[in-house]
Design a protein around this motif. Structure first.
Motif, PDB file in Angstrom:
ATOM      1  N   GLY A  68       0.832  -1.208   0.000  1.00 41.39           N
ATOM      2  CA  GLY A  68       0.000   0.000   0.000  1.00 41.39           C
ATOM      3  C   GLY A  68       0.858   1.246   0.000  1.00 41.39           C
ATOM      4  N   ARG A  69       0.510   2.211  -0.832  1.00 36.84           N
ATOM      5  CA  ARG A  69       1.359   3.402  -0.953  1.00 36.84           C
ATOM      6  C   ARG A  69       1.308   4.273   0.301  1.00 36.84           C
ATOM      7  NH1 ARG A  69       4.027   6.097  -4.492  1.00 36.84           N
ATOM      8  NH2 ARG A  69       3.442   4.692  -6.177  1.00 36.84           N
ATOM      9  N   VAL A  70       0.095   4.633   0.738  1.00 41.79           N
ATOM     10  CA  VAL A  70      -0.059   5.540   1.873  1.00 41.79           C
ATOM     11  C   VAL A  70      -0.201   4.752   3.171  1.00 41.79           C
ATOM     12  CG1 VAL A  70      -1.479   7.349   2.879  1.00 41.79           C
ATOM     13  CG2 VAL A  70      -1.093   7.294   0.395  1.00 41.79           C
ATOM     14  N   ALA A  71      -1.007   3.736   3.142  1.00 43.73           N
ATOM     15  CA  ALA A  71      -1.237   2.886   4.316  1.00 43.73           C
ATOM     16  C   ALA A  71      -1.345   1.438   3.845  1.00 43.73           C
ATOM     17  CB  ALA A  71      -2.512   3.307   5.038  1.00 43.73           C
ATOM     18  N   ILE A  72      -1.126   0.522   4.754  1.00 47.15           N
ATOM     19  CA  ILE A  72      -1.205  -0.894   4.404  1.00 47.15           C
ATOM     20  C   ILE A  72      -2.652  -1.259   4.095  1.00 47.15           C
ATOM     21  CG2 ILE A  72      -0.939  -3.225   5.331  1.00 47.15           C
ATOM     22  CD1 ILE A  72       1.543  -2.249   6.799  1.00 47.15           C
ATOM     23  N   HIS A  73      -2.863  -1.908   2.945  1.00 49.67           N
ATOM     24  CA  HIS A  73      -4.200  -2.278   2.487  1.00 49.67           C
ATOM     25  C   HIS A  73      -4.851  -3.228   3.501  1.00 49.67           C
ATOM     26  CE1 HIS A  73      -7.320  -4.178   0.024  1.00 49.67           C
ATOM     27  NE2 HIS A  73      -7.202  -3.163  -0.817  1.00 49.67           N
ATOM     28  N   PRO A  74      -6.184  -3.145   3.652  1.00 48.99           N
ATOM     29  CA  PRO A  74      -6.863  -3.986   4.641  1.00 48.99           C
ATOM     30  C   PRO A  74      -6.582  -5.482   4.536  1.00 48.99           C
ATOM     31  CG  PRO A  74      -8.353  -2.262   3.894  1.00 48.99           C
ATOM     32  CD  PRO A  74      -7.115  -2.140   3.060  1.00 48.99           C
ATOM     33  N   PHE A 126      -3.922  -6.968   4.068  1.00 45.35           N
ATOM     34  CA  PHE A 126      -2.636  -7.287   4.688  1.00 45.35           C
ATOM     35  C   PHE A 126      -2.582  -6.915   6.163  1.00 45.35           C
ATOM     36  CE2 PHE A 126      -1.701  -6.019   0.220  1.00 45.35           C
ATOM     37  CZ  PHE A 126      -1.326  -7.261  -0.269  1.00 45.35           C
ATOM     38  N   GLN A 127      -3.666  -6.349   6.696  1.00 47.44           N
ATOM     39  CA  GLN A 127      -3.612  -5.819   8.050  1.00 47.44           C
ATOM     40  C   GLN A 127      -3.377  -6.909   9.096  1.00 47.44           C
ATOM     41  OE1 GLN A 127      -3.414  -2.886   9.258  1.00 47.44           O
ATOM     42  NE2 GLN A 127      -3.957  -1.540   7.566  1.00 47.44           N
ATOM     43  N   GLU A 128      -3.997  -8.061   8.913  1.00 48.96           N
ATOM     44  CA  GLU A 128      -3.806  -9.136   9.893  1.00 48.96           C
ATOM     45  C   GLU A 128      -2.353  -9.580   9.912  1.00 48.96           C
ATOM     46  OE1 GLU A 128      -3.570 -13.050  11.705  1.00 48.96           O
ATOM     47  OE2 GLU A 128      -3.212 -12.644   9.579  1.00 48.96           O
ATOM     48  N   MET A 129      -1.743  -9.737   8.741  1.00 48.44           N
ATOM     49  CA  MET A 129      -0.326 -10.090   8.686  1.00 48.44           C
ATOM     50  C   MET A 129       0.520  -9.002   9.332  1.00 48.44           C
ATOM     51  SD  MET A 129       2.101 -10.987   5.375  1.00 48.44           S
ATOM     52  CE  MET A 129       2.279  -9.300   4.762  1.00 48.44           C
ATOM     53  N   ALA A 130       0.200  -7.746   9.026  1.00 49.43           N
ATOM     54  CA  ALA A 130       0.983  -6.629   9.550  1.00 49.43           C
ATOM     55  C   ALA A 130       0.869  -6.511  11.065  1.00 49.43           C
ATOM     56  CB  ALA A 130       0.545  -5.335   8.886  1.00 49.43           C
ATOM     57  N   SER A 131      -0.228  -7.004  11.638  1.00 48.45           N
ATOM     58  CA  SER A 131      -0.382  -6.945  13.092  1.00 48.45           C
ATOM     59  C   SER A 131       0.512  -7.953  13.801  1.00 48.45           C
ATOM     60  CB  SER A 131      -1.853  -7.201  13.474  1.00 48.45           C
ATOM     61  OG  SER A 131      -2.209  -8.570  13.280  1.00 48.45           O
ATOM     62  N   ARG A 132       1.035  -8.915  13.056  1.00 51.36           N
ATOM     63  CA  ARG A 132       1.835  -9.987  13.655  1.00 51.36           C
ATOM     64  C   ARG A 132       3.284  -9.982  13.179  1.00 51.36           C
ATOM     65  NH1 ARG A 132      -1.323 -15.124  11.890  1.00 51.36           N
ATOM     66  NH2 ARG A 132       0.230 -16.139  13.207  1.00 51.36           N
ATOM     67  N   ALA A 133       3.607  -9.134  12.213  1.00 53.70           N
ATOM     68  CA  ALA A 133       4.947  -9.119  11.630  1.00 53.70           C
ATOM     69  C   ALA A 133       5.409  -7.688  11.437  1.00 53.70           C
ATOM     70  CB  ALA A 133       4.931  -9.850  10.280  1.00 53.70           C
ATOM     71  N   CYS A 167       6.450  -5.047   8.970  1.00 50.41           N
ATOM     72  CA  CYS A 167       6.180  -4.884   7.542  1.00 50.41           C
ATOM     73  C   CYS A 167       6.668  -3.525   7.058  1.00 50.41           C
ATOM     74  CB  CYS A 167       4.687  -5.020   7.241  1.00 50.41           C
ATOM     75  SG  CYS A 167       4.032  -6.674   7.500  1.00 50.41           S
ATOM     76  N   THR A 168       7.281  -3.518   5.898  1.00 46.08           N
ATOM     77  CA  THR A 168       7.664  -2.298   5.206  1.00 46.08           C
ATOM     78  C   THR A 168       6.986  -2.304   3.852  1.00 46.08           C
ATOM     79  OG1 THR A 168       9.835  -2.209   6.275  1.00 46.08           O
ATOM     80  CG2 THR A 168       9.565  -0.961   4.227  1.00 46.08           C
ATOM     81  N   THR A 169       6.192  -1.267   3.571  1.00 50.72           N
ATOM     82  CA  THR A 169       5.485  -1.207   2.295  1.00 50.72           C
ATOM     83  C   THR A 169       6.209  -0.285   1.334  1.00 50.72           C
ATOM     84  OG1 THR A 169       3.382  -0.751   1.208  1.00 50.72           O
ATOM     85  CG2 THR A 169       3.892   0.562   3.158  1.00 50.72           C
ATOM     86  N   LEU A 170       6.328  -0.724   0.093  1.00 54.13           N
ATOM     87  CA  LEU A 170       7.102  -0.012  -0.916  1.00 54.13           C
ATOM     88  C   LEU A 170       6.234   0.758  -1.903  1.00 54.13           C
ATOM     89  CD1 LEU A 170       9.622  -2.879  -1.769  1.00 54.13           C
ATOM     90  CD2 LEU A 170       9.891  -1.056  -0.070  1.00 54.13           C
ATOM     91  N   CYS A 171       5.025   0.259  -2.177  1.00 51.80           N
ATOM     92  CA  CYS A 171       4.163   0.853  -3.191  1.00 51.80           C
ATOM     93  C   CYS A 171       2.792   0.201  -3.080  1.00 51.80           C
ATOM     94  CB  CYS A 171       4.744   0.631  -4.593  1.00 51.80           C
ATOM     95  SG  CYS A 171       4.977  -1.117  -5.035  1.00 51.80           S
ATOM     96  N   ASP A 172       1.873   0.594  -3.948  1.00 53.50           N
ATOM     97  CA  ASP A 172       0.557  -0.036  -3.959  1.00 53.50           C
ATOM     98  C   ASP A 172       0.660  -1.507  -4.353  1.00 53.50           C
ATOM     99  OD1 ASP A 172      -1.131   1.985  -3.130  1.00 53.50           O
ATOM    100  OD2 ASP A 172      -1.345   2.825  -5.144  1.00 53.50           O
ATOM    101  N   PRO A 173      -0.228  -2.345  -3.824  1.00 55.26           N
ATOM    102  CA  PRO A 173      -0.272  -3.731  -4.289  1.00 55.26           C
ATOM    103  C   PRO A 173      -0.819  -3.819  -5.706  1.00 55.26           C
ATOM    104  CG  PRO A 173      -2.103  -3.309  -2.815  1.00 55.26           C
ATOM    105  CD  PRO A 173      -1.248  -2.070  -2.804  1.00 55.26           C
ATOM    106  N   ALA A 174      -0.465  -4.891  -6.369  1.00 55.13           N
ATOM    107  CA  ALA A 174      -1.106  -5.232  -7.634  1.00 55.13           C
ATOM    108  C   ALA A 174      -2.446  -5.902  -7.334  1.00 55.13           C
ATOM    109  CB  ALA A 174      -0.203  -6.160  -8.438  1.00 55.13           C
TER     110      ALA A 174
END
Length: 369
Positions: A105-111, A113-120, A122-129
């Motif tokens: 996700g460019r500005v914020a982590i897309h919903p 991925f939120q569950e994964m991000a709550s447990r790991a 995470c560094t986001t580089l750009c919008d997801p495909a």
């Protein structure tokens, strides 16, 4: 079923050694919409007959040549997608600590991925495909839009993390999984920069590198051979594993100048051995739907898989295999044991649409039919 009981015993003994191990995974990220293609609608909602096979779907498309047609995709779910996030989530469920770097996700982590991000971390580089995954009885079609992946570069990673933090993350990782080479245009350059500029500065240690090309059919033979050569350079800094599904393995085998081989046990062992020897990797894995084979410098191994003709989900099955195989490597299991943890992780996932915990994996090994 000696290979299953042997693996279950080895897994139970080695499981405590997983504590404290860290996986660093990247670099893609997709929002997947899983759909069923509609052949004949008889009512609203799920009242329809599905198009059962890819061949049937192809005939519908061919019938529209020179005309037009309407195709309905019935949505089943939106979910976290991409080779990296799916493998990462499976590793999390197995009990590994995780660092994820990728397109979340460019500005914020897309919903999704939120569950994964709550447990790991995470560094986001750009919008997801995004992908529409069309599932059939005999396979799936992945219809993707991935322009944002042009932004994935080593410079972007360092911009987002800072060079010291990125190097600390690499140094701490027991497993470094860099996947989806095909869809990330700058991935070969990233590989080269890591092996020439980054890893030479890091302390030497025992680590596993895992690579998944992700269907290189749309890339040229020259691109593929260059990537395979650069992947080999990671062998200076750890043990290199290349994971391939059957189609990918056949493409790589052909690109390296070998003749086609049968898809039986002997053929799969030989394909893995040919690729490994030619590229001088530590391990090459080939995983069709029904079985899996691998080759190391010392041996080859093969196991049948818990194939089911009626899976609940198929998208992500290969990534779950990769997670299970890498788990076995981190626990020091034999090649046969790594294959068995791979097919069991995938087998549990396609039956339940859930990534198995270590306890789930042990139960599945003891009971699969």
């Amino acid at each position: 079923m000696d290979y299953r009981s042997n693996t279950l015993s080895a897994l139970q003994k080695a499981a405590p050694t997983l504590d404290g191990k860290l996986a660093l995974v990247g670099l893609d990220g997709f929002v997947d919409t899983i759909v069923t293609p509609v052949a004949l609608r008889t009512g609203q909602g799920e009242e329809f007959e599905a198009i059962p096979t890819i061949s049937d779907f192809g005939q519908r498309i061919l019938g529209a040549a020179g005309k037009s047609t309407n195709l309905e995709f019935y949505p089943r779910m939106d979910k976290l997608g991409g080779n990296g996030p799916i493998m990462a989530k499976a590793l999390l469920e197995h009990g590994l600590a995780l660092r994820y770097i990728g397109a979340l996700g460019r500005v914020a982590i897309h919903p999704v991925f939120q569950e994964m991000a709550s447990r790991a971390e995470c560094t986001t580089l750009c919008d997801p495909a995004s992908t529409i995954a069309v599932e059939f009885d005999d396979g799936k079609l992945m219809l993707g839009q991935m322009r944002s992946f042009d932004e994935i570069t080593l410079d972007r990673i360092i911009e987002k993390m800072g060079a010291p933090a990125f190097e600390r993350a690499l140094s701490a990782a027991d497993l470094v999984a860099l996947v989806n080479w095909t869809m990330i245009p700058n991935m070969t350059t990233i590989f080269r920069e890591l092996t020439e500029k980054v890893f030479p500065r890091l302390p030497q240690r025992d680590r596993v590198f895992f690579f998944d090309l992700a269907d290189p059919e749309k890339r040229s033979r020259a691109d593929l051979l260059e990537a395979l050569e650069v992947i080999g350079a990671f062998g200076q800094f750890g043990r290199v594993t290349l994971g391939l599904n059957l189609k990918e393995a056949q493409q790589v085998h052909l690109a390296l100048g070998f003749h086609p081989l049968a898809e039986d046990e002997a053929g799969l062992r030989q394909i893995a051995a040919d690729i490994r020897a030619k590229l001088d990797y530590a391990t090459v894995v080939v995983h069709p739907k029904e079985s899996a084979a691998c080759a190391t410098a010392e041996t080859t191994a093969w196991v049948p898989g818990p194939y089911t003709a009626k899976p609940k989900i198929t998208t992500g099955a290969g990534d779950h295999f990769n997670a299970g195989f890498a788990l076995g490597q981190l626990l020091g299991l034999s090649p046969e044991g790594c294959l068995t943890t791979g097919v069991s992780t995938s087998g549990h996932y396609v039956r339940t649409a859930k990534s198995p915990s270590l306890e789930d994996l042990q139960s599945f090994l003891a009971n699969w039919q």
